[in-house]
Write a protein that holds these residues in place. Structure first.
Motif, mmCIF file in Angstrom:
data_model
loop_
_atom_site.group_PDB
_atom_site.id
_atom_site.type_symbol
_atom_site.label_atom_id
_atom_site.label_comp_id
_atom_site.label_asym_id
_atom_site.label_seq_id
_atom_site.Cartn_x
_atom_site.Cartn_y
_atom_site.Cartn_z
ATOM 1 N N ARG A 5 0.259 -6.040 -10.031
ATOM 2 C CA ARG A 5 -1.030 -6.074 -9.340
ATOM 3 C C ARG A 5 -1.044 -5.091 -8.165
ATOM 4 O O ARG A 5 -0.115 -5.053 -7.364
ATOM 5 C CB ARG A 5 -1.314 -7.487 -8.847
ATOM 6 N N ALA B 221 0.857 -1.184 0.000
ATOM 7 C CA ALA B 221 0.000 0.000 0.000
ATOM 8 C C ALA B 221 0.894 1.235 0.000
ATOM 9 O O ALA B 221 2.067 1.167 0.390
ATOM 10 C CB ALA B 221 -0.904 0.004 1.232
ATOM 11 N N GLN C 11 -6.517 -5.444 -3.711
ATOM 12 C CA GLN C 11 -7.963 -5.653 -3.794
ATOM 13 C C GLN C 11 -8.704 -4.475 -4.428
ATOM 14 O O GLN C 11 -9.683 -4.656 -5.118
ATOM 15 C CB GLN C 11 -8.542 -5.913 -2.389
ATOM 16 N N ARG C 12 -8.263 -3.250 -4.144
ATOM 17 C CA ARG C 12 -8.918 -2.056 -4.689
ATOM 18 C C ARG C 12 -7.899 -1.280 -5.510
ATOM 19 O O ARG C 12 -7.349 -0.279 -5.055
ATOM 20 C CB ARG C 12 -9.466 -1.214 -3.544
ATOM 21 N N PRO C 13 -7.611 -1.737 -6.734
ATOM 22 C CA PRO C 13 -6.511 -1.158 -7.511
ATOM 23 C C PRO C 13 -6.642 0.336 -7.768
ATOM 24 O O PRO C 13 -5.653 1.056 -7.722
ATOM 25 C CB PRO C 13 -6.512 -1.946 -8.812
ATOM 26 N N ASP C 14 -7.842 0.831 -8.042
ATOM 27 C CA ASP C 14 -8.000 2.260 -8.330
ATOM 28 C C ASP C 14 -7.680 3.113 -7.109
ATOM 29 O O ASP C 14 -6.952 4.110 -7.205
ATOM 30 C CB ASP C 14 -9.409 2.566 -8.846
ATOM 31 N N ALA C 15 -8.184 2.727 -5.952
ATOM 32 C CA ALA C 15 -7.901 3.473 -4.717
ATOM 33 C C ALA C 15 -6.421 3.367 -4.366
ATOM 34 O O ALA C 15 -5.796 4.356 -3.940
ATOM 35 C CB ALA C 15 -8.764 2.947 -3.574
ATOM 36 N N CYS C 16 -5.846 2.199 -4.559
ATOM 37 C CA CYS C 16 -4.426 1.997 -4.270
ATOM 38 C C CYS C 16 -3.570 2.875 -5.185
ATOM 39 O O CYS C 16 -2.622 3.527 -4.729
ATOM 40 C CB CYS C 16 -4.066 0.530 -4.448
ATOM 41 N N ARG D 160 -4.881 -5.091 -15.601
ATOM 42 C CA ARG D 160 -6.127 -4.479 -16.080
ATOM 43 C C ARG D 160 -5.883 -3.406 -17.131
ATOM 44 O O ARG D 160 -6.814 -2.757 -17.582
ATOM 45 C CB ARG D 160 -6.878 -3.862 -14.900
ATOM 46 N N ARG E 211 -4.406 5.674 -6.724
ATOM 47 C CA ARG E 211 -4.565 7.095 -6.341
ATOM 48 C C ARG E 211 -3.752 7.419 -5.102
ATOM 49 O O ARG E 211 -3.099 8.463 -5.021
ATOM 50 C CB ARG E 211 -6.039 7.429 -6.122
#
Length: 157
Positions: free
Chosen positions: A113, A80, A116-121, A149, A123
């Motif tokens: 990779r 993270a 779990q939350r790629p967009d939030a990670c 993705r 950002r």
């Protein structure tokens, strides 16, 4: 936002993973002056690494926006966004710029990779990397994400 869909072909080396970078050498000589240029330079070099575990790739640009002939890759970054890691990275990149590219800038790509939350990670990483670059005076040109993705430029300065 620029994405890998804007790029010609699939961006992968047909001759195997990272074993024939001569195919992409001309892309690394092209100037990086707009968000799409980031993906044109990095997606073919990253190749199948985009599907692997998270790594951080740094492309150093000279004062004329041309990539230097190397990419700094950091394996095993924190999963993270981490301010201490970003600060250490920015300090190292400041040294690289001082020694190799006075007046240059850096593109940072989150490759692989993103959890779990790629967009939030993504950002959150863009935020901490941007803050660390500002704090150390590193001219950060862009932060990109290149993963299973797809690829996109998260921030452009």
């Amino acid at each position: 936002m620029t994405s890998a869909r804007d790029l010609p072909g699939d961006g992968f080396d047909d001759h195997g993973p990272d074993d024939d970078l001569a195919d992409v050498a001309p892309l690394l000589r092209a100037r990086v002056r707009r968000p799409a240029d980031v993906l044109l330079a990095l997606v073919p070099v990253v190749g199948p690494e985009a599907g692997g575990p998270l790594t951080v790739w740094c492309l150093v640009l000279d004062a004329d926006d041309a990539p230097l002939p190397f990419v700094v890759v950091i394996d095993d970054p924190p999963p993270a966004a981490d301010a201490a890691f970003a600060a250490d990275l920015a300090t190292t990149l400041a040294r690289v710029l001082d020694e190799r590219a006075l007046g240059g800038s850096v593109v940072v790509a989150l490759v692989g990779r993103l959890g779990q939350r790629p967009d939030a990670c993504a950002r959150a990483w863009a935020d901490v990397l941007g803050a660390a670059a500002r704090a150390t005076g590193v001219p950060l040109r862009a932060v990109a994400a290149i993963g299973p993705r797809g690829a996109r430029v998260l921030r452009w300065w």
